[in-house]
Design a protein around this motif. Structure first.
Motif, mmCIF file in Angstrom:
data_model
loop_
_atom_site.group_PDB
_atom_site.id
_atom_site.type_symbol
_atom_site.label_atom_id
_atom_site.label_comp_id
_atom_site.label_asym_id
_atom_site.label_seq_id
_atom_site.Cartn_x
_atom_site.Cartn_y
_atom_site.Cartn_z
ATOM 1 N N PHE A 36 6.597 12.926 0.797
ATOM 2 C CA PHE A 36 6.738 12.021 -0.338
ATOM 3 C C PHE A 36 5.886 10.781 -0.066
ATOM 4 C CE2 PHE A 36 10.499 14.595 -0.398
ATOM 5 C CZ PHE A 36 10.736 14.820 -1.751
ATOM 6 N N TYR A 37 5.515 10.097 -1.132
ATOM 7 C CA TYR A 37 4.774 8.858 -0.946
ATOM 8 C C TYR A 37 5.698 7.792 -0.385
ATOM 9 C CZ TYR A 37 0.880 10.831 -3.494
ATOM 10 O OH TYR A 37 -0.169 11.623 -3.876
ATOM 11 N N VAL A 38 5.116 6.908 0.410
ATOM 12 C CA VAL A 38 5.817 5.782 1.003
ATOM 13 C C VAL A 38 5.074 4.520 0.596
ATOM 14 C CG1 VAL A 38 6.415 4.619 3.172
ATOM 15 C CG2 VAL A 38 6.650 7.097 2.986
ATOM 16 N N LYS A 39 5.813 3.539 0.113
ATOM 17 C CA LYS A 39 5.249 2.225 -0.194
ATOM 18 C C LYS A 39 5.562 1.330 1.003
ATOM 19 C CE LYS A 39 5.459 -1.357 -3.750
ATOM 20 N NZ LYS A 39 6.133 -1.758 -4.995
ATOM 21 N N PHE A 40 4.557 0.591 1.479
ATOM 22 C CA PHE A 40 4.777 -0.274 2.638
ATOM 23 C C PHE A 40 4.025 -1.582 2.467
ATOM 24 C CE2 PHE A 40 1.044 2.214 3.609
ATOM 25 C CZ PHE A 40 0.175 1.311 4.217
ATOM 26 N N ILE A 41 4.461 -2.584 3.213
ATOM 27 C CA ILE A 41 3.786 -3.880 3.214
ATOM 28 C C ILE A 41 2.640 -3.782 4.211
ATOM 29 C CG2 ILE A 41 4.036 -6.332 3.766
ATOM 30 C CD1 ILE A 41 6.906 -6.115 2.671
ATOM 31 N N ALA A 42 1.421 -3.972 3.718
ATOM 32 C CA ALA A 42 0.223 -3.740 4.528
ATOM 33 C C ALA A 42 0.200 -4.603 5.785
ATOM 34 C CB ALA A 42 -1.036 -3.966 3.692
ATOM 35 N N TRP B 188 -3.421 3.844 0.476
ATOM 36 C CA TRP B 188 -4.046 3.575 -0.816
ATOM 37 C C TRP B 188 -3.500 2.261 -1.366
ATOM 38 C CZ3 TRP B 188 -1.824 8.550 -0.020
ATOM 39 C CH2 TRP B 188 -2.721 9.614 0.020
ATOM 40 N N LYS B 189 -4.326 1.555 -2.113
ATOM 41 C CA LYS B 189 -3.882 0.315 -2.771
ATOM 42 C C LYS B 189 -2.999 0.626 -3.973
ATOM 43 C CE LYS B 189 -5.877 -2.441 0.006
ATOM 44 N NZ LYS B 189 -5.031 -2.989 1.041
ATOM 45 N N SER C 2 0.854 -1.187 0.000
ATOM 46 C CA SER C 2 0.000 0.000 0.000
ATOM 47 C C SER C 2 0.887 1.233 0.000
ATOM 48 C CB SER C 2 -0.917 0.002 1.223
ATOM 49 O OG SER C 2 -1.812 -1.084 1.187
ATOM 50 N N TYR C 3 0.225 2.385 -0.133
ATOM 51 C CA TYR C 3 0.933 3.663 -0.197
ATOM 52 C C TYR C 3 0.330 4.644 0.796
ATOM 53 C CZ TYR C 3 2.517 1.712 -4.609
ATOM 54 O OH TYR C 3 3.049 0.891 -5.559
#
Length: 134
Positions: free
Chosen positions: A97-103, A129-130, A41-42
């Motif tokens: 900034f956007y961060v991508k992470f493991i939900a 967000w997905k 997710s973001y």
């Protein structure tokens, strides 16, 4: 066996164990990011600090929230961004900034330096967000 040889054996054994630990840790982290079964997710991350190491690459310290919990991480500056002077790098502190992470485990995250959050987006959904918002 003299003390110098014992010290050398202990030292090399310790270094070997450390290298094995780093390799395994890196492998596990990469496996998590590559696992298609884990949801990514973001969300929005805020750069809160900049540190320049004496013998290590400079890093941005950032944080973000998921489900009301605060997570923090470091972003190594190893790209062309590294060529900027320290003053220019410090100007990025406080930016979003956007961060991508493991939900399933938000402690695994990546700061997406190429994707600043526009001012029109004030906050992220509680669980992120997905897909990266556009």
């Amino acid at each position: 066996m003299n003390n110098d040889k014992k010290l050398a054996i202990v030292l090399f054994t310790g270094i070997g164990i450390l290298l094995i630990y780093i390799a395994i840790s890196t492998y596990i982290t990469n496996q998590k990011w590559d696992d298609p079964k884990l949801n990514k997710s973001y969300t929005i991350g805020l750069i809160e600090d900049f540190e320049r190491g004496a013998k290590s690459p400079p890093v941005y310290k950032y944080y973000f929230h998921v489900d009301g919990l605060k997570y923090s991480n470091d972003h190594l500056i190893v790209s062309q961004l590294r060529l900027l002077g320290e003053e220019k790098l410090k100007k990025i502190v406080g930016k979003r900034f956007y961060v991508k992470f493991i939900a399933e485990d938000p402690s695994y995250s990546k700061l997406l330096m190429g994707y600043p959050v526009p001012d029109s987006i004030k906050e992220a959904p509680v669980r992120g967000w997905k897909k990266l918002p556009r």
